[in-house]
Design an enzyme around this catalytic site. Structure first.
Site, PDB file in Angstrom:
ATOM      1  N   HIS A   4      -0.626  -0.229  -9.802  1.00  0.00           N
ATOM      2  CA  HIS A   4      -1.325  -1.147  -8.890  1.00  0.00           C
ATOM      3  C   HIS A   4      -1.891  -2.364  -9.643  1.00  0.00           C
ATOM      4  CE1 HIS A   4      -3.563  -1.264  -4.778  1.00  0.00           C
ATOM      5  NE2 HIS A   4      -3.359  -2.486  -5.243  1.00  0.00           N
ATOM      6  N   GLU A  43      -2.997   7.394  -5.103  1.00  0.00           N
ATOM      7  CA  GLU A  43      -3.303   6.667  -6.336  1.00  0.00           C
ATOM      8  C   GLU A  43      -4.546   7.288  -6.941  1.00  0.00           C
ATOM      9  OE1 GLU A  43      -3.556   2.403  -5.839  1.00  0.00           O
ATOM     10  OE2 GLU A  43      -1.554   2.329  -4.975  1.00  0.00           O
ATOM     11  N   ARG A  59       0.849  -1.186   0.000  1.00  0.00           N
ATOM     12  CA  ARG A  59       0.000   0.000   0.000  1.00  0.00           C
ATOM     13  C   ARG A  59       0.888   1.241   0.000  1.00  0.00           C
ATOM     14  NH1 ARG A  59      -3.436  -2.778  -1.467  1.00  0.00           N
ATOM     15  NH2 ARG A  59      -5.508  -3.180  -0.609  1.00  0.00           N
TER      16      ARG A  59
END
Ligand code: 8YV
Length: 324
Positions: free
Chosen positions: A287, A268, A239
């Site tokens: 991601h 993000e 993360r």
């Protein structure tokens, strides 16, 4: 009356198929955008269960508005988007999808490590820019991974697979730091437990595989980077909130550390003008850790099976809050 389930994005069809076969009434939100909180709450009014994605923010206010939910089953292993304590107060089980994406995510960590060590993304950009002119004996040299030390922060399922990939391919020595020692994983991988400062000090490649929690948020910051080798590579496929991106940029610009490979960023999506995208020793991906057919199908299947098992037996397969 069949139980009604809302799935908040189009995911592999197996989820809807399994739920429908099991007698549930399934609604799939087919919008391309993530639902707003109000849209989500409104859609859930007639529903009994939610199959959520990491992009749905399920905070305390959400659970207060949706306390009628009987189960939340998330299509992701991470669940930092969910206030699990609030869900538990309302006696709502929350489930995730561990294991099924571990190989895929470890592959991305392993791939980023190699890509960074050989400046692959940067060299690829040089071709696109018409800059591949001739053989360069001294330019853009990387380093070799054989015999180097891999530091794992968060030796769980994904971290263990990354460790095995690295020992198998490069004979890397593996050290790790967790909140608590993981003796089973130590046995399986040969990893040695060290304290956090030793992990920072001794890793040639430091790969993050922990959950984002109050304890891990911003942990890889200026102070942590300063303790790392100036030849070290920082990899994060867990993360983005676990690292401080401003501090990371500074550490790379000042050559406090050598390089970085990120599949997760903070925030993000990463903005296209982020300086990290233009650094030779950095590789960034959007991601894609779980983005294989196998992993996403496994996630959809497990997310559906958690709901089915809960209604059949009272117990989902992989709850994250206790008591279920
Ligand atoms: C997902 C992830 O892409 O599982 C996780 O925790 O980060 C990814 O696999 C995403 O969160 C989908 O909900």
């Amino acid at each position: 009356m069949p139980k009604k389930i809302l799935i908040t994005r189009v995911i592999p069809a197996i989820a809807e198929e399994l739920l429908t076969q099991a007698g549930f009434e399934v609604t799939v939100w087919r919008g391309n955008q993530v639902m707003t909180k109000d849209e989500l709450i409104e859609q859930l009014l007639p529903c009994h269960a939610l199959l959520s994605l990491g992009s749905n923010k399920l905070d305390r206010a959400f659970f207060e508005a949706c306390k009628h939910l009987e189960i939340v089953s998330q299509f992701a292993v991470g669940f930092d988007n969910i206030d699990v304590a609030a869900a538990s107060e309302f006696k709502i089980p929350v489930c995730n999808t561990p294991d099924v994406l571990s190989e895929a995510t470890a592959d991305v960590a392993f791939g980023l490590m190699i890509a960074v060590s050989r400046k692959m993304f940067y060299n690829h950009k040089l071709i696109l820019q018409g800059e591949w002119k001739q053989f360069e004996p001294l330019k853009n040299l990387g380093f070799e991974l054989t015999g180097k030390t891999l530091g794992i922060f968060g030796l769980g399922r994904i971290g263990s697979i990354m460790a095995q990939r690295c020992t198998g391919a490069y004979g890397m020595k593996v050290i790790y730091h967790n909140r608590n020692r993981n003796l089973a994983a130590e046995k399986e991988t040969g990893a040695h437990y060290v304290d956090f400062d030793t992990l920072l000090r001794e890793s040639d490649v430091l790969s993050v595989h922990s959950a984002l929690t109050a304890q891990t948020k911003n942990l890889f910051n200026k102070e942590a980077f300063a303790k790392m080798k100036n030849t070290a590579v920082f990899i994060n496929t867990a993360r983005g909130g676990v690292h401080n991106e401003i501090d990371l940029i500074e550490a790379l610009q000042n050559q406090t550390i050598w390089g970085a490979g990120l599949d997760v960023t903070n925030p993000e999506p990463m903005h296209a003008n982020n300086p990290l995208l233009h650094m030779p020793n950095v590789a960034v991906l959007p991601h894609i850790g779980s983005a294989t057919v196998e992993a996403r199908t496994g996630m959809a299947r497990l997310a559906a099976e958690n709901i089915i098992s809960f209604y059949k037996t009272g117990k989902p397969h992989t709850p994250v809050n206790s008591g279920f």
